[in-house]
Design a protein around this motif. Structure first.
Motif, mmCIF file in Angstrom:
data_model
loop_
_atom_site.group_PDB
_atom_site.id
_atom_site.type_symbol
_atom_site.label_atom_id
_atom_site.label_comp_id
_atom_site.label_asym_id
_atom_site.label_seq_id
_atom_site.Cartn_x
_atom_site.Cartn_y
_atom_site.Cartn_z
ATOM 1 N N GLY A 60 1.485 7.493 -7.299
ATOM 2 C CA GLY A 60 0.723 6.176 -7.225
ATOM 3 C C GLY A 60 1.478 5.171 -8.263
ATOM 4 N N GLY A 61 2.482 5.649 -8.816
ATOM 5 C CA GLY A 61 3.295 5.031 -9.916
ATOM 6 C C GLY A 61 4.307 4.345 -9.116
ATOM 7 N N LEU A 62 4.736 4.664 -7.914
ATOM 8 C CA LEU A 62 5.881 4.251 -7.119
ATOM 9 C C LEU A 62 5.403 3.262 -6.140
ATOM 10 C CD1 LEU A 62 9.095 4.878 -6.774
ATOM 11 C CD2 LEU A 62 8.191 6.057 -4.692
ATOM 12 N N VAL A 63 5.519 2.057 -6.825
ATOM 13 C CA VAL A 63 4.974 0.855 -5.870
ATOM 14 C C VAL A 63 5.897 0.178 -4.919
ATOM 15 C CG1 VAL A 63 3.738 -1.332 -6.189
ATOM 16 C CG2 VAL A 63 3.492 0.164 -8.146
ATOM 17 N N VAL A 64 5.506 0.109 -3.584
ATOM 18 C CA VAL A 64 6.473 -0.491 -2.773
ATOM 19 C C VAL A 64 5.610 -1.481 -2.034
ATOM 20 C CG1 VAL A 64 7.637 1.855 -2.518
ATOM 21 C CG2 VAL A 64 5.673 1.304 -0.994
ATOM 22 N N LEU A 65 6.522 -2.371 -1.232
ATOM 23 C CA LEU A 65 5.764 -3.433 -0.341
ATOM 24 C C LEU A 65 5.924 -3.177 1.021
ATOM 25 C CD1 LEU A 65 7.733 -6.117 -2.587
ATOM 26 C CD2 LEU A 65 5.243 -5.747 -2.679
ATOM 27 N N ASP A 66 5.129 -4.234 1.739
ATOM 28 C CA ASP A 66 5.496 -4.369 3.189
ATOM 29 C C ASP A 66 6.179 -5.710 3.109
ATOM 30 O OD1 ASP A 66 5.308 -4.773 5.691
ATOM 31 O OD2 ASP A 66 3.132 -5.158 5.975
ATOM 32 N N GLN A 67 7.545 -5.525 3.250
ATOM 33 C CA GLN A 67 8.380 -6.625 3.235
ATOM 34 C C GLN A 67 8.528 -7.344 4.497
ATOM 35 O OE1 GLN A 67 11.290 -3.767 0.374
ATOM 36 N NE2 GLN A 67 12.098 -4.395 2.054
ATOM 37 N N PRO A 79 -1.387 1.127 -11.151
ATOM 38 C CA PRO A 79 -0.928 1.821 -9.743
ATOM 39 C C PRO A 79 -1.762 1.300 -8.513
ATOM 40 C CG PRO A 79 -1.396 3.304 -11.660
ATOM 41 C CD PRO A 79 -1.929 1.921 -11.956
ATOM 42 N N ARG A 80 -1.178 1.453 -7.474
ATOM 43 C CA ARG A 80 -1.495 1.128 -6.166
ATOM 44 C C ARG A 80 -1.009 1.699 -4.915
ATOM 45 N NH1 ARG A 80 -1.436 -5.124 -5.684
ATOM 46 N NH2 ARG A 80 -2.005 -4.845 -3.686
ATOM 47 N N SER A 81 -1.807 2.187 -4.084
ATOM 48 C CA SER A 81 -1.350 3.061 -2.849
ATOM 49 C C SER A 81 -1.078 2.177 -1.585
ATOM 50 C CB SER A 81 -2.489 3.993 -2.540
ATOM 51 O OG SER A 81 -3.674 3.532 -2.399
ATOM 52 N N ASP A 82 -1.510 0.844 -1.668
ATOM 53 C CA ASP A 82 -1.396 -0.112 -0.534
ATOM 54 C C ASP A 82 -0.037 -0.594 -0.642
ATOM 55 O OD1 ASP A 82 -1.955 -1.383 -2.716
ATOM 56 O OD2 ASP A 82 -2.704 -3.237 -1.564
ATOM 57 N N SER A 99 9.338 -0.969 -6.691
ATOM 58 C CA SER A 99 10.496 -0.557 -5.765
ATOM 59 C C SER A 99 10.455 -1.155 -4.421
ATOM 60 C CB SER A 99 10.084 0.893 -5.146
ATOM 61 O OG SER A 99 9.449 1.759 -6.480
ATOM 62 N N VAL A 100 11.814 -1.541 -3.943
ATOM 63 C CA VAL A 100 12.171 -2.212 -2.800
ATOM 64 C C VAL A 100 12.940 -1.270 -1.935
ATOM 65 C CG1 VAL A 100 11.837 -4.679 -3.667
ATOM 66 C CG2 VAL A 100 14.097 -3.434 -3.680
ATOM 67 N N LEU A 101 12.678 -1.622 -0.559
ATOM 68 C CA LEU A 101 13.385 -0.955 0.327
ATOM 69 C C LEU A 101 14.455 -1.864 1.193
ATOM 70 C CD1 LEU A 101 10.721 0.921 2.187
ATOM 71 C CD2 LEU A 101 12.156 1.741 0.302
ATOM 72 N N ILE A 118 9.680 -6.517 -15.974
ATOM 73 C CA ILE A 118 10.505 -6.160 -15.012
ATOM 74 C C ILE A 118 10.307 -6.933 -13.787
ATOM 75 C CG2 ILE A 118 11.291 -4.062 -16.356
ATOM 76 C CD1 ILE A 118 9.343 -2.580 -14.319
ATOM 77 N N GLY A 119 11.111 -6.739 -12.857
ATOM 78 C CA GLY A 119 10.945 -7.203 -11.571
ATOM 79 C C GLY A 119 11.888 -6.456 -10.621
ATOM 80 N N ALA A 120 11.514 -6.540 -9.194
ATOM 81 C CA ALA A 120 12.349 -5.962 -8.163
ATOM 82 C C ALA A 120 12.228 -6.832 -6.949
ATOM 83 C CB ALA A 120 12.011 -4.509 -7.906
ATOM 84 N N ALA A 121 13.302 -7.239 -6.240
ATOM 85 C CA ALA A 121 13.183 -8.162 -5.166
ATOM 86 C C ALA A 121 13.659 -7.589 -4.006
ATOM 87 C CB ALA A 121 13.767 -9.369 -5.407
#
Length: 249
Positions: A60-67, A79-82, A99-101, A118-121
């Protein structure tokens, strides 16, 4: 063994993960972390669990996006699972791995060591053009960061020598600012070569960031270490893997 590219400019735990050390096979061979790919979802979950373990966080700590190639930023408070529809994340909460892909687009990791923000883009040409990097800085400032203290590192992305574009693409940039012509070179084919990381660094520096750099890894030219959407397209393959880049406090 996972292969993790890091930068001394970022004082917090982070990594630009290559494709090495994963459980996927075939065209996805290695560490494919893209749930949007046609790879087996169970295998992608295994790969992401390996990344989470390397970053010292739970699933749950690995946060990703629908980019979606936007300039939208999400402020993460826990933490978020969505997978929210956006292209950047910021937080001041310890234990969350933003995290970003990517698979040619720029993965950009940000840190303000003083404010501990912190940030990630995810910054492809469209997101960078639309202002996702500046929007990330704005969101970090909303959490107490100071722009002149923020450091940003662009990870493995497609280099200019491998990024051929047409006249319409060039015109889009010139219409916004004639000086954007500096990020294009003539191609032997009669088209143009676009320097995405140079454009990203320019936008960051124009925005007043304290430090910005590129790791100078090209995703297109190194097939053993990186996935590449454009290389896959040129090879006529059906799909491609996604690299993951992540940072945590």
């Amino acid at each position: 063994m996972l292969e993790i590219i890091t930068s001394d400019a970022l004082p917090f735990r982070h990594g630009f993960f290559t494709r090495k050390g994963g459980a996927s096979s075939g065209i996805f061979a290695g560490l494919n972390c893209g749930p949007g790919s046609s790879d087996q979802s169970e295998i992608v979950a295994i790969n992401r669990a390996r990344v989470a373990e390397a970053m010292g966080v739970g699933a749950g700590g690995l946060v990703v996006l629908d980019q979606v190639h936007s300039a939208d930023v999400v402020t993460v408070t826990g933490p978020r699972s969505d997978r929210p529809r956006a292209d950047a994340l910021v937080t001041d909460v310890p234990g969350l791995a933003l995290s970003v892909l990517t698979a040619d687009c720029q993965p950009v990791l940000f840190a303000d060591p003083e404010a501990r923000v912190i940030g990630a883009a995810h910054a492809g040409w469209r997101g960078t053009f639309e202002g996702v990097l500046e929007a990330t800085l704005d969101a970090m400032e909303g959490l107490g960061a100071r722009r002149g203290q923020i450091r940003a590192v662009i990870g493995p992305t497609i280099s200019q020598a491998s990024y051929e574009v047409g006249q319409e693409f060039l015109d889009t940039f010139l219409t916004e600012d004639r000086l954007n012509g500096r990020f294009f070179a003539n191609s032997p084919s009669g088209r143009y070569l676009f320097d995405l990381p140079a454009f990203g660094l320019h936008r960051l520096r124009q925005a007043g960031i304290g430090h910005a750099e590129w790791t100078r890894h090209c995703t297109y030219r190194d097939s053993e270490r990186f996935f590449s959407y454009r290389r896959t397209t040129h090879a006529g393959e059906a799909d491609y893997g996604r690299l993951i880049s992540t940072i945590r406090l």
